[in-house]
Design a protein around this motif. Structure first.
Motif, PDB file in Angstrom:
ATOM      1  N   GLU A   1     -10.606  -4.863  43.672  1.00 49.30           N
ATOM      2  CA  GLU A   1     -12.001  -5.120  43.333  1.00 49.30           C
ATOM      3  C   GLU A   1     -12.530  -4.006  42.442  1.00 49.30           C
ATOM      4  OE1 GLU A   1     -14.510  -6.131  46.583  1.00 49.30           O
ATOM      5  OE2 GLU A   1     -12.968  -7.311  47.554  1.00 49.30           O
ATOM      6  N   ARG A   2     -11.875  -3.792  41.307  1.00 48.29           N
ATOM      7  CA  ARG A   2     -12.296  -2.745  40.392  1.00 48.29           C
ATOM      8  C   ARG A   2     -13.575  -3.137  39.688  1.00 48.29           C
ATOM      9  NH1 ARG A   2      -7.316  -1.053  36.798  1.00 48.29           N
ATOM     10  NH2 ARG A   2      -6.858  -3.254  36.826  1.00 48.29           N
ATOM     11  N   THR A   3     -14.340  -2.103  39.347  1.00 50.45           N
ATOM     12  CA  THR A   3     -15.562  -2.310  38.583  1.00 50.45           C
ATOM     13  C   THR A   3     -15.189  -2.729  37.178  1.00 50.45           C
ATOM     14  OG1 THR A   3     -16.639  -0.612  39.888  1.00 50.45           O
ATOM     15  CG2 THR A   3     -17.683  -1.197  37.820  1.00 50.45           C
TER      16      THR A   3
ATOM     17  N   TYR B   1     -17.318   2.470  32.899  1.00 55.14           N
ATOM     18  CA  TYR B   1     -17.358   3.750  32.198  1.00 55.14           C
ATOM     19  C   TYR B   1     -18.067   4.838  33.009  1.00 55.14           C
ATOM     20  CZ  TYR B   1     -16.062   1.616  27.705  1.00 55.14           C
ATOM     21  OH  TYR B   1     -15.411   0.978  26.684  1.00 55.14           O
ATOM     22  N   PHE B   2     -18.796   4.483  34.043  1.00 53.80           N
ATOM     23  CA  PHE B   2     -19.674   5.431  34.718  1.00 53.80           C
ATOM     24  C   PHE B   2     -18.973   6.677  35.258  1.00 53.80           C
ATOM     25  CE2 PHE B   2     -23.384   2.296  35.691  1.00 53.80           C
ATOM     26  CZ  PHE B   2     -23.574   2.129  34.335  1.00 53.80           C
TER      27      PHE B   2
END
Length: 69
Positions: free
Chosen positions: A4-6, A12-13
């Motif tokens: 469940e990667r962003t 980029y955060f």
């Protein structure tokens, strides 16, 4: 569900926080203070006044404007 990667601009955060030493909320507040400036005006401001790279600036502005918070 294990992966469940962003995705999108928020991915980029972590690198933005590491590279520029401020939490994302600080950058978002700065962007909101400049509204109703246009997207590319906000990107240019982050680049010129804070030395941010184009990709990082664009990701921050896109996410901030999309969330409206």
């Amino acid at each position: 569900m294990a992966d469940e990667r962003t995705r999108g601009p928020a991915s980029y955060f972590p690198s933005i926080e590491k590279a520029y030493g401020k939490p994302i909320s600080v950058w978002q507040d700065l962007i909101r203070q400049r509204l109703p400036a246009r997207h590319m005006e906000l990107v240019a401001m982050l680049k010129a006044e804070h030395g941010m790279g184009h990709g990082h600036a664009n990701a921050l502005v896109a996410h901030t404007l999309a969330t409206g918070r």
